[in-house]
Enzyme design. Sequence first.
Site, PDB file in Angstrom:
ATOM      1  N   ARG A  16       0.819  -1.351  -0.153  1.00 42.35           N
ATOM      2  CA  ARG A  16      -0.078   0.072  -0.026  1.00 42.35           C
ATOM      3  C   ARG A  16       0.880   1.212   0.054  1.00 42.35           C
ATOM      4  NH1 ARG A  16      -3.777  -1.937   4.448  1.00 42.35           N
ATOM      5  NH2 ARG A  16      -2.616  -3.496   4.694  1.00 42.35           N
ATOM      6  N   GLU A  35       4.148  -9.239  16.118  1.00 40.90           N
ATOM      7  CA  GLU A  35       3.663  -9.996  17.244  1.00 40.90           C
ATOM      8  C   GLU A  35       4.066 -11.579  17.272  1.00 40.90           C
ATOM      9  OE1 GLU A  35      -0.256  -8.696  17.736  1.00 40.90           O
ATOM     10  OE2 GLU A  35      -0.373  -9.540  19.979  1.00 40.90           O
TER      11      GLU A  35
HETATM   12  P1  AMP Z   1       3.272  -1.835  11.603  1.00 44.97           P
HETATM   13  O1  AMP Z   1       4.434  -2.497  11.197  1.00 44.97           O
HETATM   14  O2  AMP Z   1       2.820  -2.441  12.945  1.00 44.97           O
HETATM   15  O3  AMP Z   1       3.550  -0.417  12.064  1.00 44.97           O
HETATM   16  O4  AMP Z   1       2.153  -2.106  10.718  1.00 44.97           O
HETATM   17  C1  AMP Z   1       1.918  -1.437   9.417  1.00 44.97           C
HETATM   18  C2  AMP Z   1       1.498  -1.992   8.298  1.00 44.97           C
HETATM   19  O5  AMP Z   1       0.443  -3.048   8.627  1.00 44.97           O
HETATM   20  C3  AMP Z   1       0.797  -0.926   7.482  1.00 44.97           C
HETATM   21  O6  AMP Z   1       1.676  -0.873   6.418  1.00 44.97           O
HETATM   22  C4  AMP Z   1      -0.501  -1.418   7.367  1.00 44.97           C
HETATM   23  O7  AMP Z   1      -0.646  -1.570   6.108  1.00 44.97           O
HETATM   24  C5  AMP Z   1      -0.841  -2.595   7.980  1.00 44.97           C
HETATM   25  N1  AMP Z   1      -1.565  -2.741   9.393  1.00 44.97           N
HETATM   26  C6  AMP Z   1      -1.281  -2.864  10.673  1.00 44.97           C
HETATM   27  N2  AMP Z   1      -2.443  -2.486  11.411  1.00 44.97           N
HETATM   28  C7  AMP Z   1      -3.507  -2.409  10.671  1.00 44.97           C
HETATM   29  C8  AMP Z   1      -4.799  -1.876  10.855  1.00 44.97           C
HETATM   30  N3  AMP Z   1      -5.482  -1.906  12.130  1.00 44.97           N
HETATM   31  N4  AMP Z   1      -5.612  -1.477   9.880  1.00 44.97           N
HETATM   32  C9  AMP Z   1      -5.087  -1.649   8.572  1.00 44.97           C
HETATM   33  N5  AMP Z   1      -3.842  -1.684   8.327  1.00 44.97           N
HETATM   34  C10 AMP Z   1      -2.971  -2.217   9.170  1.00 44.97           C
END
Ligand code: AMP
Length: 178
Positions: free
Chosen positions: A61, A98
């Site tokens: 994305r 996680e």
């Molecule tokens: P993080 O590495 O935990 O910051 O997660 C980042 C990626 O996971 C982002 O690029 C989002 O596309 C996806 N993501 C994580 N949590 C969500 C959520 N609650 N809703 C939508 N996309 C999420």
Amino acid sequence: MTSDELKALVRTVPDFPQPGIQFRDITTLIGHGPGLAAAVDELAARANAVGAQAIAGMEARGFIFGAAVAVRLGIGFVPVRKPGKLPVKTIGVDYALEYGSDRLEMDPDGVSPGHRVVIVDDLIATGGTAMASAQLLRMAGAQVDHALFVIDLPDLGGAANLRASGVAVQAIMEFEGG
Ligand code: AMP
């Protein structure tokens, strides 16, 4: 378009991909022409204001928003890829999720040494993806001190973690909770 109108274009899907997660789905935002244009304009203005010389976006994305911002500013786009996608020798960073781990890769010649590369992605949650991307881009010689997101989930602490590693974080909108 106001920021409330833009926020209303994000669809929230409860319990995806697992129970308890509120999935903030940008499909509805990017499917709306004026909404997509407003989000890209806002990210491009902020990237320009911090002196972006290239934009990096994470698969998949981050490619949508990052490439559009790069085109708007007339600067290059650096794809940060999932493993095994690039046809050249890559550099990579493994990072913890996680449950389990993941890996991001890029072309080591993908950035000009010392250039300010601004990270663009749809959403920051725990910040693991963005932190790994910053590390990777720095390994390739980029100056990485700014990251821009459409959505921040501040309760998950990712933006705070990224700031602690020397990357200033901005987002167009925030949602409470995870
Ligand atoms: P993080 O590495 O935990 O910051 O997660 C980042 C990626 O996971 C982002 O690029 C989002 O596309 C996806 N993501 C994580 N949590 C969500 C959520 N609650 N809703 C939508 N996309 C999420």
